[in-house]
Design a protein around this motif. Structure first.
Motif, PDB file in Angstrom:
ATOM      1  N   ILE A  69      30.944  14.526  -3.456  1.00 19.96           N
ATOM      2  CA  ILE A  69      30.572  14.386  -2.043  1.00 19.96           C
ATOM      3  C   ILE A  69      29.393  13.428  -1.902  1.00 19.96           C
ATOM      4  O   ILE A  69      29.352  12.595  -0.985  1.00 19.96           O
ATOM      5  N   MET A  70      28.441  13.509  -2.812  1.00 16.03           N
ATOM      6  CA  MET A  70      27.289  12.606  -2.754  1.00 16.03           C
ATOM      7  C   MET A  70      27.727  11.153  -2.923  1.00 16.03           C
ATOM      8  O   MET A  70      27.256  10.259  -2.213  1.00 16.03           O
ATOM      9  N   ILE A  71      28.645  10.912  -3.856  1.00 18.24           N
ATOM     10  CA  ILE A  71      29.146   9.551  -4.075  1.00 18.24           C
ATOM     11  C   ILE A  71      29.915   9.067  -2.850  1.00 18.24           C
ATOM     12  O   ILE A  71      29.784   7.904  -2.430  1.00 18.24           O
ATOM     13  N   LYS A  72      30.692   9.957  -2.243  1.00 17.87           N
ATOM     14  CA  LYS A  72      31.424   9.589  -1.026  1.00 17.87           C
ATOM     15  C   LYS A  72      30.453   9.231   0.099  1.00 17.87           C
ATOM     16  O   LYS A  72      30.654   8.250   0.827  1.00 17.87           O
ATOM     17  N   ASN A  73      29.387  10.020   0.247  1.00 21.94           N
ATOM     18  CA  ASN A  73      28.388   9.726   1.276  1.00 21.94           C
ATOM     19  C   ASN A  73      27.657   8.412   0.991  1.00 21.94           C
ATOM     20  O   ASN A  73      27.352   7.637   1.909  1.00 21.94           O
ATOM     21  N   LEU A  74      27.372   8.170  -0.282  1.00 24.98           N
ATOM     22  CA  LEU A  74      26.749   6.899  -0.652  1.00 24.98           C
ATOM     23  C   LEU A  74      27.662   5.727  -0.320  1.00 24.98           C
ATOM     24  O   LEU A  74      27.209   4.684   0.162  1.00 24.98           O
ATOM     25  N   ASP A  75      28.935   5.910  -0.563  1.00 24.84           N
ATOM     26  CA  ASP A  75      29.896   4.844  -0.300  1.00 24.84           C
ATOM     27  C   ASP A  75      29.909   4.458   1.176  1.00 24.84           C
ATOM     28  O   ASP A  75      29.982   3.276   1.523  1.00 24.84           O
ATOM     29  N   LYS A  93      21.002   9.382 -14.236  1.00 21.76           N
ATOM     30  CA  LYS A  93      21.670   8.927 -15.452  1.00 21.76           C
ATOM     31  C   LYS A  93      23.188   9.059 -15.382  1.00 21.76           C
ATOM     32  O   LYS A  93      23.890   8.528 -16.248  1.00 21.76           O
ATOM     33  N   GLY A  94      23.691   9.756 -14.372  1.00 19.28           N
ATOM     34  CA  GLY A  94      25.119  10.029 -14.288  1.00 19.28           C
ATOM     35  C   GLY A  94      25.848   9.172 -13.268  1.00 19.28           C
ATOM     36  O   GLY A  94      25.363   8.114 -12.842  1.00 19.28           O
ATOM     37  N   PRO A  95      27.032   9.625 -12.832  1.00 20.81           N
ATOM     38  CA  PRO A  95      27.864   8.847 -11.903  1.00 20.81           C
ATOM     39  C   PRO A  95      27.191   8.544 -10.567  1.00 20.81           C
ATOM     40  O   PRO A  95      27.425   7.480  -9.988  1.00 20.81           O
ATOM     41  N   VAL A  96      26.359   9.473 -10.068  1.00 16.15           N
ATOM     42  CA  VAL A  96      25.670   9.207  -8.796  1.00 16.15           C
ATOM     43  C   VAL A  96      24.695   8.045  -8.969  1.00 16.15           C
ATOM     44  O   VAL A  96      24.619   7.146  -8.125  1.00 16.15           O
ATOM     45  N   GLY A  97      23.959   8.053 -10.068  1.00 17.59           N
ATOM     46  CA  GLY A  97      23.060   6.934 -10.349  1.00 17.59           C
ATOM     47  C   GLY A  97      23.819   5.632 -10.537  1.00 17.59           C
ATOM     48  O   GLY A  97      23.367   4.566 -10.092  1.00 17.59           O
ATOM     49  N   ASP A  98      24.976   5.708 -11.193  1.00 17.72           N
ATOM     50  CA  ASP A  98      25.804   4.506 -11.363  1.00 17.72           C
ATOM     51  C   ASP A  98      26.206   3.933 -10.007  1.00 17.72           C
ATOM     52  O   ASP A  98      26.189   2.710  -9.806  1.00 17.72           O
ATOM     53  N   LYS A  99      26.566   4.815  -9.081  1.00 17.52           N
ATOM     54  CA  LYS A  99      26.966   4.361  -7.745  1.00 17.52           C
ATOM     55  C   LYS A  99      25.794   3.687  -7.030  1.00 17.52           C
ATOM     56  O   LYS A  99      25.968   2.644  -6.377  1.00 17.52           O
ATOM     57  N   ILE A 100      24.614   4.262  -7.166  1.00 16.60           N
ATOM     58  CA  ILE A 100      23.430   3.668  -6.538  1.00 16.60           C
ATOM     59  C   ILE A 100      23.165   2.282  -7.115  1.00 16.60           C
ATOM     60  O   ILE A 100      22.903   1.322  -6.380  1.00 16.60           O
ATOM     61  N   ARG A 101      23.246   2.167  -8.432  1.00 10.55           N
ATOM     62  CA  ARG A 101      23.010   0.860  -9.061  1.00 10.55           C
ATOM     63  C   ARG A 101      24.073  -0.150  -8.651  1.00 10.55           C
ATOM     64  O   ARG A 101      23.766  -1.328  -8.418  1.00 10.55           O
ATOM     65  N   ALA A 105      25.919   3.232   2.200  1.00  6.29           N
ATOM     66  CA  ALA A 105      25.278   2.113   1.495  1.00  6.29           C
ATOM     67  C   ALA A 105      25.227   0.823   2.313  1.00  6.29           C
ATOM     68  O   ALA A 105      24.158   0.199   2.402  1.00  6.29           O
ATOM     69  N   PRO A 106      26.333   0.365   2.934  1.00  6.81           N
ATOM     70  CA  PRO A 106      26.234  -0.893   3.697  1.00  6.81           C
ATOM     71  C   PRO A 106      25.226  -0.817   4.841  1.00  6.81           C
ATOM     72  O   PRO A 106      24.507  -1.785   5.110  1.00  6.81           O
ATOM     73  N   ILE A 107      25.164   0.344   5.499  1.00  2.87           N
ATOM     74  CA  ILE A 107      24.221   0.515   6.604  1.00  2.87           C
ATOM     75  C   ILE A 107      22.793   0.558   6.074  1.00  2.87           C
ATOM     76  O   ILE A 107      21.876  -0.036   6.648  1.00  2.87           O
ATOM     77  N   ALA A 108      22.608   1.261   4.957  1.00  5.88           N
ATOM     78  CA  ALA A 108      21.272   1.370   4.371  1.00  5.88           C
ATOM     79  C   ALA A 108      20.783   0.019   3.865  1.00  5.88           C
ATOM     80  O   ALA A 108      19.612  -0.339   4.052  1.00  5.88           O
ATOM     81  N   ILE A 109      21.664  -0.733   3.223  1.00  7.63           N
ATOM     82  CA  ILE A 109      21.276  -2.057   2.721  1.00  7.63           C
ATOM     83  C   ILE A 109      20.837  -2.952   3.873  1.00  7.63           C
ATOM     84  O   ILE A 109      19.825  -3.661   3.779  1.00  7.63           O
ATOM     85  N   LYS A 110      21.574  -2.912   4.968  1.00  7.34           N
ATOM     86  CA  LYS A 110      21.190  -3.706   6.141  1.00  7.34           C
ATOM     87  C   LYS A 110      19.833  -3.269   6.678  1.00  7.34           C
ATOM     88  O   LYS A 110      18.978  -4.102   7.012  1.00  7.34           O
ATOM     89  N   ALA A 111      19.614  -1.950   6.754  1.00 12.26           N
ATOM     90  CA  ALA A 111      18.339  -1.435   7.261  1.00 12.26           C
ATOM     91  C   ALA A 111      17.185  -1.810   6.337  1.00 12.26           C
ATOM     92  O   ALA A 111      16.112  -2.225   6.794  1.00 12.26           O
ATOM     93  N   PHE A 112      17.391  -1.661   5.031  1.00 13.62           N
ATOM     94  CA  PHE A 112      16.341  -2.030   4.077  1.00 13.62           C
ATOM     95  C   PHE A 112      16.039  -3.525   4.158  1.00 13.62           C
ATOM     96  O   PHE A 112      14.879  -3.940   4.117  1.00 13.62           O
TER      97      PHE A 112
END
Length: 332
Positions: A128-134, A49-57, A137-144
């Motif tokens: 740190i979690m948001i930085k790691n997601l940043d 529900k917070g900023p980490v979830g916002d980054k994922i969305r 994310a491009p690599i994960a999206i490609k893999a998915f």
């Protein structure tokens, strides 16, 4: 909850590590499950529900370009870690996010099922979690996307068309589902389509001279001119003097690609009918077939008014990416 999360992180790390074990022992893995283009996000609901979830969305539910309406990259289902067990672990694409002292940003295949991609993000703070997601994310999206494309291809490979039009006309083969039928075939042009609720999905193929698109500064305009000329010649609208063209309001998007082992340009945009209110998305591959001194053009487009089109276009992409240039091209 913290203790449970830490244990789950440890179990995921162990599972990922065992996937890379080079020893002779092999684990039995069940088949992965889930609809195509679905993503299971395992994380605490408060984080979601917070900023980490916002980054994922923002990253994984981002709007897909080249569609006439807003549709997300993936359909996301969020689960708290305590219910991540049983068949939920067999989901094909999984993103695990946990606030933990361990810092991880990692992707690995086949942790709990096969085929599967699991991305893991952990960190001691949300920043740190948001930085790691940043960064991941491009690599994960490609893999998915790769594992989802493979699943789509697996599904339609069960029943393939035996039509030889593409091979006879262009010397190529493609894994086209058997429900697609050749509706038009002329010299240097093949059009296949399938009826869907409220419309059609279409595949067209033709070739252009090798020296087409020599001017990089006019590449996009030249693509539009090519598509418009092909549409006027081969793809009529419902009435006289109506035919397919590239939408004029917005230029298509162009990306580098590799198709059938050859360099290509991937073009995404919206088509419309000149003189009539019809439109829809298209995906074009302009493939450098140097061996046969040509640009091989493969395109998929959908007509499905008032309907979501992401999965239709995804299937067309999966089909086009099976093209094989091994058969010899026909002699002119």
């Amino acid at each position: 909850m913290k203790k449970f999360g830490t244990l789950l992180v440890a179990s995921i790390v162990l599972a990922l590590g065992s996937c890379n074990d080079s020893g002779p022992k092999k684990r039995f893995l069940p088949q992965s499950t889930g609809p195509v283009n679905s993503l299971l996000v395992v994380m605490d609901t408060e984080l979601w529900k917070g900023p980490v979830g916002d980054k994922i969305r923002d990253e994984f539910a981002a709007q897909i370009i080249g569609l006439p309406q807003i549709e997300p990259l993936f359909n996301i289902t969020q689960l708290p870690p305590k219910v991540f067990k049983g068949t939920t672990m067999y989901s094909r694409s999984i993103l695990f996010v946990e606030k933990d002292s361990t810092i991880l940003a990692h992707i690995s295949p086949d942790a709990y099922s096969k085929p599967q991609k699991v991305a893991v993000i952990t960190g001691p703070t949300e920043e740190i979690m948001i930085k790691n997601l940043d960064s991941l994310a491009p690599i994960a999206i490609k893999a998915f996307k790769e594992v989802e494309l493979a699943e789509a291809q697996k599904r339609f490979n069960r029943s393939l068309s035996k039509d030889k039009a593409l091979e006879e006309e262009f010397g190529i083969t493609m894994n086209v589902p058997s429900l697609y039928k050749v509706g038009k075939r002329e010299k240097n042009f093949v059009w296949m389509d399938i009826q869907i609720p409220k419309g059609t999905m279409n595949i067209i193929a033709y070739s252009m001279p090798w020296n087409s698109f020599e001017n990089d500064s006019t590449f996009v305009q030249d693509i539009m001119k090519m598509r418009d000329s092909i549409g006027e010649k081969y793809i009529p609208g419902p009435y006289e003097n109506t035919y397919m063209i590239t939408e004029k309001a917005f230029a298509p998007y162009v990306f580098p690609a590799e198709i059938g082992g050859k360099k290509a340009a991937e073009v995404k945009g919206v088509w419309e009918i000149h003189g009539y209110p019809m439109a829809g998305p298209f995906l074009t591959y302009i493939i450098n077939d140097r061996e046969h001194n040509r640009k091989m053009i493969l395109e998929g487009f959908t007509f499905a008014p008032s309907t979501e089109k992401r999965d239709y276009m995804f299937e067309l992409e999966a089909i086009l990416k099976t093209v094989n240039f091994e058969p010899k091209a026909p002699v002119e």
